[in-house]
Design an enzyme around this catalytic site. Structure first.
Site, PDB file in Angstrom:
ATOM      1  N   GLU A   1       0.833  -1.213   0.000  1.00 26.75           N
ATOM      2  CA  GLU A   1       0.000   0.000   0.000  1.00 26.75           C
ATOM      3  C   GLU A   1       0.864   1.257   0.000  1.00 26.75           C
ATOM      4  O   GLU A   1       0.487   2.270  -0.582  1.00 26.75           O
ATOM      5  CB  GLU A   1      -0.979  -0.010   1.183  1.00 26.75           C
TER       6      GLU A   1
ATOM      7  N   HIS B   1       1.621   2.131  -3.576  1.00 21.96           N
ATOM      8  CA  HIS B   1       0.520   2.890  -4.190  1.00 21.96           C
ATOM      9  C   HIS B   1       0.565   4.348  -3.713  1.00 21.96           C
ATOM     10  O   HIS B   1       0.394   5.279  -4.495  1.00 21.96           O
ATOM     11  CB  HIS B   1      -0.832   2.306  -3.757  1.00 21.96           C
TER      12      HIS B   1
ATOM     13  N   GLU C   1      -0.677  -0.583  -9.877  1.00 24.93           N
ATOM     14  CA  GLU C   1      -0.318  -1.849  -9.247  1.00 24.93           C
ATOM     15  C   GLU C   1       1.180  -2.144  -9.434  1.00 24.93           C
ATOM     16  O   GLU C   1       1.799  -2.794  -8.589  1.00 24.93           O
ATOM     17  CB  GLU C   1      -1.189  -2.973  -9.819  1.00 24.93           C
TER      18      GLU C   1
HETATM   19 ZN    ZN Z   1      -2.601  -2.966  -5.037  1.00 26.47          ZN
END
Ligand code: ZN
Length: 509
Positions: free
Chosen positions: A266, A269, A295
């Protein structure tokens, strides 16, 4: 630029800023719903979300916005930020206005019903409860594809929502190459004795797990002044404007891997969102180039970095310090092998780097079959199990850990699964390009420093936001459009060594 064009640009920016603020408000409401909202508030929150969603949709389909964008388009130079903004905003506008409102409503109703039916069916491992809902959803998704329009395949416009420019045909070629290379590797690994994961099971204090994750992502470069971390059942990252990008994680006291790698993922991201050019805030260029490119950033930090030997040389001593009882007898190399254990599993979200893309391949093939009509919903469990046996050599114990395991189809999200594989491929392609440009990266990683890697990603990926489409962005960054070569090289080198794969299995064809 003419005075009229400058006025139109100003008018467009102001309308887009309102849309952006409404989307950020939705993101904040959803973040709250999944982290700290009292359970009793669910009904009220559903109303609030519905109202703000409706306002956001009305504003993003405002005919005035359409008129301004159409007028600006002929003069827009996509190499400039303003021109790219017009191009991307017009694409968003056309997509938002293309679906008839009855279809949007039918789909919303069908997926709401299907979602609770899916949860109950999965609970009971009873496919029959979900099948009629999926029949309805497939029909509506097929209508959606027709409303968007397509030339070759109904999956194309649905993939394009997440991955501008990508098609089913191109993905099919990529998956064919992956399949041919991966099947023999997976088969050979599956024949070897398992048990490498043992060091990750034990008793791991949650506060210490949390402290470690926070330290690591701070070293990566996640900006804690513009973010925070909370707990959620399904970890996610949410951007609420450039100065507020939040991550969540989930702790398992008995399994070290869960919180650790979801935090690294995370944070990947989040660093992307935090790194988008500030000039793009409150406009259509904020956010990532595509779901797959997004991603790629999470996978890069989770896998290329977080599952590398160099990374653990830097951070394993600290981890051992935090968990002396559990890890004192575990050597660095055993720990490295534990976090890179590969073994077929029926469950996609538990899959390792080697087997993951075969789970996606399976779903990609089935979605295409459902939408083109060559596969009937009624035959889905049987075909699912047959392909699982063919690709991974295993048979799910029941539909709950087979065809019913993912939430995507009940929510109507066809065309989404391939973005996971695109993310994996691009993580390797971008990392390889970063290493070629900045050879000091591995040596920095061994010291727990990431300056060169972060600077390269910020320059070639993050700052551009949605300015370039994925192929354009990736070609500018790596010299080539997306291709499976770098990912396969990465897997062959890593798992070839870890599992002592014979040359004929791990060699390039
Ligand atoms: Zn992801």
């Amino acid at each position: 630029m003419s005075a009229g064009a400058a006025d139109r640009l100003g008018g467009m920016r102001s309308l887009l800023a309102t849309v952006s603020d409404l989307h950020d408000t939705l993101a904040l409401l959803q973040w709250d719903q999944q982290t700290c909202m009292p359970g009793a508030a669910a009904g009220g929150r559903a109303e609030q979300l519905a109202t703000v969603s409706r306002l956001a949709h009305e504003r993003s389909t405002d005919p005035e916005l359409g008129r301004l964008l159409e007028a600006l388009e002929p003069e827009a130079d996509p190499e400039t930020d303003d021109g790219a903004l017009v191009r991307v905003a017009l694409r968003d506008f056309r997509r938002a206005t293309r679906l008839p409102s009855e279809l949007v409503e039918d789909l919303a109703r069908a997926t709401a019903l299907a979602d609770s039916a899916w949860a109950a069916a999965r609970q009971a491992s009873d496919w029959g409860r979900f099948a009629p809902h999926l029949e309805r959803i497939v029909a509506l998704v097929r209508e959606t594809a027709e409303a968007y329009g397509f030339e070759e395949h109904p999956l194309d416009p649905l993939i394009d929502i997440h991955e501008p420019g990508m098609t089913r045909a191109r993905l099919a070629a990529v998956f064919a190459e992956l399949r041919e290379a991966l099947l023999p590797m997976v088969r050979t690994v599956a024949e070897q004795p398992d048990g490498r994961e043992a060091p990750l099971h034990g008793d791991f204090d949650e506060a210490a797990q949390e402290a470690f994750g926070r330290e690591v992502v701070a070293r990566f470069g996640y900006d804690w002044r513009r973010g925070r971390q909370d707990r959620a059942v399904h970890p996610f990252c949410t951007g609420i404007g450039p100065d507020d990008v939040r991550i969540t994680t989930r702790f398992d006291r008995t399994f070290l891997q869960t919180a650790l790698f979801s935090t690294l993922h995370e944070a990947g991201h989040a660093m992307y969102e935090q790194g988008v050019s500030r000039a793009y805030a409150r406009g259509a260029l904020a956010g990532g180039a595509s779901t797959g490119v997004h991603e790629s950033q999470s996978r890069l930090w989770e896998n290329q970095v977080g599952r590398s030997r160099a990374f653990w040389r830097a951070f394993y001593p600290r981890l051992r310090e935090l968990f002396p009882a559990a890890l004192q007898t575990v050597e660095l190399e055993a720990f490295y092998r534990a976090v890179n254990r590969a073994a077929p599993t029926p469950i996609r979200v538990e899959a390792d780097e080697l087997t993951y893309n075969l789970h996606v391949l399976l779903r990609f093939e089935l979605e295409a079959g459902l939408l083109e009509g060559s596969l009937a919903v009624a035959d889905l469990p049987e075909v699912w199990n047959a392909r699982m046996a063919e690709y991974l050599g295993i048979t799910p114990a029941g539909d709950a850990e087979g065809v019913l395991q993912d939430v995507h189809w009940s929510s109507g999200a066809f065309g989404y699964f391939p973005t996971y594989t695109i993310g994996n491929l691009l993580s390797a392609q971008l990392f390889e390009a970063a290493l070629a440009a900045r050879p000091e990266i591995p040596e920095e990683m061994e010291r727990g420093a990431f300056d060169a890697l972060r600077a390269w990603l910020a320059e070639h990926v993050w700052r551009h936001g949605r300015k370039y489409d994925p192929d354009d962005l990736v070609t500018r960054a790596t010299g080539r459009p997306m291709e499976p070569g770098p990912y396969l090289r990465y897997l062959r080198e890593k798992f070839g060594e870890l599992y002592e794969l014979p040359v004929e299995v791990a060699a390039e064809a």
